[in-house]
Structures are given as C-alpha cells and as structure tokens.
Design an enzyme around this catalytic site. Structure first.
Site, PDB file in Angstrom:
ATOM      1  N   GLY A  94       0.823  -1.215   0.000  1.00 44.71           N
ATOM      2  CA  GLY A  94       0.000   0.000   0.000  1.00 44.71           C
ATOM      3  C   GLY A  94       0.851   1.257   0.000  1.00 44.71           C
ATOM      4  O   GLY A  94       0.497   2.274  -0.604  1.00 44.71           O
ATOM      5  N   ARG A 123      -7.996  -1.148  -1.704  1.00 43.06           N
ATOM      6  CA  ARG A 123      -7.496  -0.085  -0.817  1.00 43.06           C
ATOM      7  C   ARG A 123      -7.671   1.294  -1.446  1.00 43.06           C
ATOM      8  O   ARG A 123      -7.263   1.535  -2.568  1.00 43.06           O
ATOM      9  CB  ARG A 123      -6.040  -0.369  -0.458  1.00 43.06           C
ATOM     10  CG  ARG A 123      -5.951  -1.744   0.200  1.00 43.06           C
ATOM     11  CD  ARG A 123      -4.678  -1.971   0.893  1.00 43.06           C
ATOM     12  NE  ARG A 123      -4.497  -1.028   1.992  1.00 43.06           N
ATOM     13  CZ  ARG A 123      -3.374  -0.917   2.659  1.00 43.06           C
ATOM     14  NH1 ARG A 123      -2.347  -1.662   2.342  1.00 43.06           N
ATOM     15  NH2 ARG A 123      -3.278  -0.063   3.656  1.00 43.06           N
ATOM     16  N   GLN A 169       1.420   7.999   4.398  1.00 45.63           N
ATOM     17  CA  GLN A 169       1.499   7.660   2.975  1.00 45.63           C
ATOM     18  C   GLN A 169       1.056   8.843   2.130  1.00 45.63           C
ATOM     19  O   GLN A 169       1.717   9.230   1.160  1.00 45.63           O
ATOM     20  CB  GLN A 169       0.634   6.437   2.667  1.00 45.63           C
ATOM     21  CG  GLN A 169       1.175   5.170   3.322  1.00 45.63           C
ATOM     22  CD  GLN A 169       0.295   3.966   3.109  1.00 45.63           C
ATOM     23  OE1 GLN A 169      -0.817   4.082   2.599  1.00 45.63           O
ATOM     24  NE2 GLN A 169       0.767   2.795   3.508  1.00 45.63           N
ATOM     25  N   ASP A 338      -0.415   0.333  13.060  1.00 42.37           N
ATOM     26  CA  ASP A 338      -0.239  -1.063  12.643  1.00 42.37           C
ATOM     27  C   ASP A 338      -0.194  -2.026  13.820  1.00 42.37           C
ATOM     28  O   ASP A 338      -0.197  -3.247  13.629  1.00 42.37           O
ATOM     29  CB  ASP A 338       1.040  -1.193  11.800  1.00 42.37           C
ATOM     30  CG  ASP A 338       0.928  -0.419  10.488  1.00 42.37           C
ATOM     31  OD1 ASP A 338      -0.204  -0.260   9.991  1.00 42.37           O
ATOM     32  OD2 ASP A 338       1.962   0.041   9.979  1.00 42.37           O
TER      33      ASP A 338
END
Ligand code: S3P
Length: 452
Positions: A94, A123, A169, A338
């Site tokens: 990702g 995603r 990200q 995470d």
C-alpha cells in the site's frame, strides 16, 4: 499455509527484528530520485520491499545487492523511465501504491499504471488522487477511488493540503510531488503520523521544513544522500514485545529497534497497561525539529552536519507483568496504527476494559482489521466487540484458543501466532504465509525465544 502455535511456558533471550519496512520503501524511492548512488544498509528483505525494488528498477534505477547492503543508482528527480511492460506491480504494498504516484505525477513526461494484488485493489487511493489533481496532476483510478491507478507526468503547481485523516502515505506522496511542483507545497495533518520521509529528505538537503502539524516543501532539482541505515522495524518488534507481555514469566531483549517517537505509540500504550518495557524511547517532538536546511538549500548554520534525519534506535527489555485495561484516544491512533490489533490482544489478558477509539482506518488496511481482530479473537474465546470506530475488549480471562484466519494479512497472521503462544489450548493460524510481506523470519525468531 496453516500453522499451529501451542501454549508455551515462557519466552526468553534476545532477538533482532527485521529492518523497518516504511524506511526501506522510502530509501529505495529516494535512492531512485538521487543522481549519485545511495548505499542502504540493512534494507528489509521481504515481499513488500521487493515490490519497491522491482518498481525502481522498472523506472530506470540500478540496484546492486550485496550481503545486507544495497546500492541504488538513481535516475535523478526528473528522470523516471516509462516501464517496458506498461504496468508497475506493487504486489501487496500500500505504501508503494500511494507514495510513488507523487513522484511520477511531476515527471516531465511519461505514463505509468500501478496495480497490485487482490487486497491492493480494495485499498482507497482517492486520498492521493484528489490532492494530486489539485496540483495539476493527471491521475486516474477506478471510480476515482480504487487501483489500478494511472499517472501521466506533467508540470505541477504547489498547493496547500489539509488532510482529513493523518496518513504518512498521503503526506509522503504530496511531499514528493511538492519537490517537483512550482512554488511551495504545504501538507497539514490533523495529528502527527510517522515522519520518516521528512527526516530522509531533510538529510538529502531537500527544501523541507516542519512547523507543528504542517510540513512545507519547495521545488528542488537534486537530492544529495549517500547512505541510509535502516533500523529494526518497531511494528514487527511489537509482536515479539506483545508476546513477552502476555506469556507469564517471559523476559526478552529486542535489539536495534527503531524508536522514532512517531512509531512507538504501541509501546506507550502497553506501558500504560502495566507492561514492563525498559528502553530509551525518543521524546516528542522528535529531533527532526532541529531544523532542516533552509529553503534556498543552504546549510543549517555553523556548517554542522544535518542531524535531523537520524532515526533513533535502541534495545527494549520486556518482561511479562499483570496488565490493566486502557482507552486509546483518537490522537494516539496514527502513532500505533499497525499495532492496534496487539492492543486488543493485550486487552484480552488485562483486567477491565480496553477500548480503541477513532481507528476507522483499520477497516482499509491490508484487510479489514476491525472485523479480523474482533471475529478472530472472539473465535479464540475473547469477549470483544466492534464499535463504530474501533473495538472494545473485556479482559482478564485470557484466551482459550482455536482457529484463526489471517485473511491474507501479515499482521493478522502474527497476531494469531502470538495469541496461540499465550492461549490455553493453542491456535491454528490459517494463512501464515502472509508474514512474507514484512517479516519472513517471524516463526524462526519466535522459536529462538522459546529456546532462549
Ligand atoms: C505507512 C503508513 C501507515 C501504515 C502503513 C505504512 C508508511 O499507513 O499503516 O503500514 O510507510 O507510510 P497510512 O499512512 O495510510 O496511515
């Protein structure tokens, strides 16, 4: 591949986790953007980061692999090639899918299509498509929301972005685009997210600066970086730490873990729950605030070597201890994103209730991690329920054991394994091979701690 994890007496000994996945992705990409070779020490050897190496090769960079060391020969900031096959396969990564388009969108010309596995196709990428378009980028996605994603290189204009969700990200994608755009680009986050991109680019003498939750970057022609040393991944280490917290009598030392403050939220949450973890945790705000080079590319005063990039690392000494429930607040979520499945696991062994708030993002990770954690742990005997934005666990009884579906997700596979070690009857993890994405040596490392 199914694997059984039976209850163990205790974990002991030392372990070094694999290299950091986030930093490895960034090192490969930034290396590809440099004109001079970049040496990366301790690059992560796993499926996700191999996808990134394949991508940079397809974009024209050279990659020489030697024992534990990579040399990336970049194409320069404006020199990405069009791949021969037309499509870049990001696999399950990702980070690659969302970060790379920022660099490609600002290339003088060219067309790239990014696609990946079944999980990648679910995603959301609208979060990068929309802001990149506001900079003049030509980016297309399925229904503007999902991969595959197609980017055409063109001139970009700097813009101000206010992110609705804290995402490293998205921030990294826009910072990369900002280095190729005219004027200045600003990215403001609602809460801090991991800052590896900023640290690495500051050291590469990019005109980047931070002011609280805002990062500013200006156009540049060249990055200068000759070495990156990748520390151990705190997200991978967290599974070992959690195992030592919940298997009674355990004591382990985890060596060379990255301790950047933006990655150690789980350790702070675990400590609050009563976990005994000794280590030099970096204080917030991070050393990156020392100040990157000024926007004109000048030195940072006194000719001193930039220190702001340093990714702190150290050892963690972890001991099993009684735990109590806690509430994880929304602003803590990006700093432990995470590792939140592990908060649920600790919650099963903690007295009282453990609640995670503001974690809707877990629904769009490699799998729906709210559903996976709740259904998975409930199947092992947990008293847990999904909430609108996270989950709530009533703990104290531990876990019985049973069968656990990794749902093709590396972190869920490791969660099931750790649950098994601490359970009364053992856990059969379905789809253990998913660990290849970030931690191929996970089972061997656990075994080492059983013999330790
Ligand atoms: C990552 C950022 C996080 C994290 C992911 C890696 C990165 O995603 O969950 O595993 O390397 O930037 P978001 O930025 O979408 O929160």
């Amino acid at each position: 591949m199914n694997r059984r994890f039976d209850p163990v007496d205790r974990l002991s000994g030392e372990v070094t986790p694999p290299a950091d996945k986030s930093i490895s992705h960034r090192a490969a990409l930034v290396g590809a953007m440099c004109d001079e070779p970049l040496t990366v020490r301790n690059f992560l050897d796993a499926a996700d980061t191999r996808s990134t190496l394949d991508a940079v090769l397809a974009l024209g960079a050279g990659v020489d692999e030697r024992e534990g060391e990579l040399v990336i020969r970049g194409v320069g900031l404006h020199g990405a090639f069009e791949p021969t096959g037309g499509t870049l396969d990001v696999g399950n990564a990702g980070t690659l899918m969302r970060v790379l388009p920022g660099w490609l969108a600002g290339q003088p010309s060219g067309r790239w299509r990014l696609d990946g596995d079944e999980s990648i196709r679910r995603r959301p990428v609208g979060r990068v498509v929309e802001p990149l378009r506001s900079m003049g980028a030509q980016v297309e996605a399925e229904g503007d929301r999902l991969p595959p994603l197609t980017v055409r290189g063109r001139r970009l204009e700097g813009a101000g972005h206010t992110l609705q969700v804290a995402s490293a990200q998205v921030k990294s994608c826009l910072v990369f685009a900002g280095m190729l755009a005219s004027g200045q680009t600003r990215v403001s986050e609602p809460a801090p997210s991991r800052d590896h991109t900023e640290r690495m680019l500051a050291r590469a003498r990019a005109p980047i600066e931070r002011d609280g939750l805002t990062v500013r970057v200006a156009a540049t022609d060249e990055l200068e970086l000759d070495e990156v040393v990748v520390p151990g991944d705190p997200s991978s280490a967290a599974f070992l730490v959690a195992a030592a917290c919940v298997v009674p009598g355990s004591r382990i030392v985890v060596r060379d873990v990255g301790l950047n403050w933006t990655r150690t939220g789980f350790l702070r949450i675990a400590e609050r729950m009563g976990a005994v973890i000794v280590g030099e945790l970096e204080a917030a705000p991070s050393a990156w605030d020392g100040g990157p080079p000024d926007a004109a590319g000048g030195d940072r005063g006194g000719g001193a070597e930039p220190s702001s990039d340093v990714e702190p690392a150290g050892d963690l000494d972890v001991r099993a201890s009684p735990l109590e429930g806690t509430t994880v607040a929304p602003e803590e979520v990006p700093l432990a994103i995470d590792e939140l499945p592990l908060v649920a696991l600790l919650g099963c062994f903690a007295e009282g209730e453990t609640v995670v708030l503001g974690a809707e993002e877990l629904r769009v990770k490699e799998s729906d991690r709210i559903a996976g954690v709740v259904e998975g742990l409930r199947g092992l005997g947990a008293d847990i329920e999904a909430t609108a934005d996270g989950f709530a666990v009533r703990g104290g009884e531990g876990l019985r054991g049973g069968s656990f579906d990794a749902r093709g997700d590396h972190r869920m596979a490791m969660l099931g394994a750790v649950a098994g070690l601490a359970s009364r009857e053992g856990v059969e993890v379905r789809g253990m091979n998913a660990v290849e994405v970030s931690y191929p040596g996970f089972e061997a490392d656990l075994k080492g701690l059983l013999e330790g």
